[in-house]
Motif scaffolding. Structure first.
Motif, short mmCIF file in Angstrom:
data_model
loop_
_atom_site.label_atom_id
_atom_site.label_comp_id
_atom_site.label_asym_id
_atom_site.label_seq_id
_atom_site.Cartn_x
_atom_site.Cartn_y
_atom_site.Cartn_z
N ARG A 217 -1.41 -10.64 -3.89
CA ARG A 217 -1.32 -10.93 -2.45
C ARG A 217 -0.90 -12.42 -2.10
O ARG A 217 -1.56 -13.35 -2.75
N SER B 27 -0.48 -6.14 -5.51
CA SER B 27 -1.01 -6.06 -4.13
C SER B 27 0.36 -5.26 -3.41
O SER B 27 1.06 -5.68 -2.75
N SER C 69 -0.08 -3.23 -0.89
CA SER C 69 -0.27 -3.55 0.59
C SER C 69 0.09 -4.76 1.05
O SER C 69 0.67 -4.75 2.17
N GLU D 74 2.92 -5.27 4.09
CA GLU D 74 2.98 -6.06 4.99
C GLU D 74 4.06 -7.15 5.39
O GLU D 74 4.37 -7.48 6.42
N SER E 229 -5.64 -5.67 1.08
CA SER E 229 -6.07 -4.62 2.02
C SER E 229 -5.59 -3.26 1.39
O SER E 229 -4.94 -3.15 0.31
N GLU F 47 -4.03 1.54 4.51
CA GLU F 47 -4.15 0.72 5.87
C GLU F 47 -2.49 0.22 6.02
O GLU F 47 -2.18 0.27 7.25
#
Length: 273
Positions: free
Chosen positions: A80, A117, A119, A123, A153, A157
């Motif tokens: 992340r 990550s 996610s 993003e 996350s 999502e």
């Protein structure tokens, strides 16, 4: 002043800013550089993207689009917030454009980082799509990776955010076994990407089980993405969702938190004494 001149003046005064130039696709290449990949693997991956971007078949696919041009950007990702831009948004509509971009990729030096990550990568890719100076008829995130999400996350999502913005996610699961961090990977990474990562109309993945497959895999994947084509099985595995609604339920539920659970079980390896 005559009424029609006043109206014309008002129309010119409040005319909206010109729309962004149209392209067939705005494509984000999100490339995994987690430390579970060896230096050799990172180099093969880099060179594979460089070769694919300048391949004649890819150039031909760009020229056959309705607009005859695409916009593409590329970044490396791991944990992340571990993001490094390889190149910013670039317009491709000629062989010269592609050759220049290919050389830029080839000269880059991948920087390995900790954790995975997916996610976070999705993003960040959505942020990059919003920043594009060009408007894509289709918006696509092309994400490679050698393991499941284990930071940030939940991946579902992030995928839902992409679907909500009408963005297609395609996957390139790297199912090799010679990297240094295999303890955090899973054997069915293709199933994980199918059930947890890719989504949108015609979304697909191209599994790579041997590194000598990578150059052909990424070239084929780019051609399909540029042309908006739906691939045939079993060359690639299709996503279970073909629209921007909720993904279709699998007959056998898949645990999309498997990466987080593996990390919790084995994080002691990295804990301080």
């Amino acid at each position: 002043m005559r009424p029609f001149l006043i109206a014309l003046g008002l129309a010119l005064t409040f005319q909206p800013a010109s729309a962004r130039e149209q392209v067939d696709v705005t494509l984000v290449l999100a490339v995994d550089v987690s430390r579970s990949m060896s230096t050799r693997e990172l180099e093969i991956q880099r060179d594979g993207y460089a070769a694919a971007l300048a391949h004649p078949d890819v150039i031909r696919a760009i020229g056959q689009g309705a607009y005859g041009r695409i916009a593409v950007t590329m970044f490396e990702w791991a944990g992340r917030g571990s993001v490094r831009q390889v190149f910013d948004w670039t317009l491709l509509e000629s062989s010269a454009d592609a050759q220049a971009l290919s050389e830029q990729v080839r000269q880059s030096q991948p920087v390995p980082q900790r954790r995975t990550s997916i996610s976070g990568a999705i993003e960040h890719a959505l942020t990059r799509l919003k920043a594009s100076p060009w408007e894509g008829f289709r918006k696509v995130i092309d994400i490679s990776g050698d393991g499941p999400n284990n930071q940030g996350s939940p991946v579902l999502e992030a995928r839902a955010k992409a679907l909500g913005q009408r963005v297609v996610i395609n996957g390139l699961p790297l199912m090799t076994s010679d990297g240094p961090g295999g303890g955090f990977n899973i054997d069915d990474l293709d199933a994980y990407y199918t059930n947890c990562v890719i989504a949108g109309p015609g979304s697909f993945l191209v599994p790579v089980t041997q590194w000598d497959q990578f150059p052909e895999a990424i070239r084929r994947k780019l051609i399909l993405e540029i042309g908006g084509l739906v691939p045939e099985q079993p060359v690639v595995r299709l996503a279970q969702a073909f629209d921007f609604g909720s993904p279709r339920a699998s007959s056998e539920p898949y645990d999309c938190l498997v990466g987080e659970k593996i990390w919790e079980q084995r994080r002691w390896i990295f804990d301080e004494p």
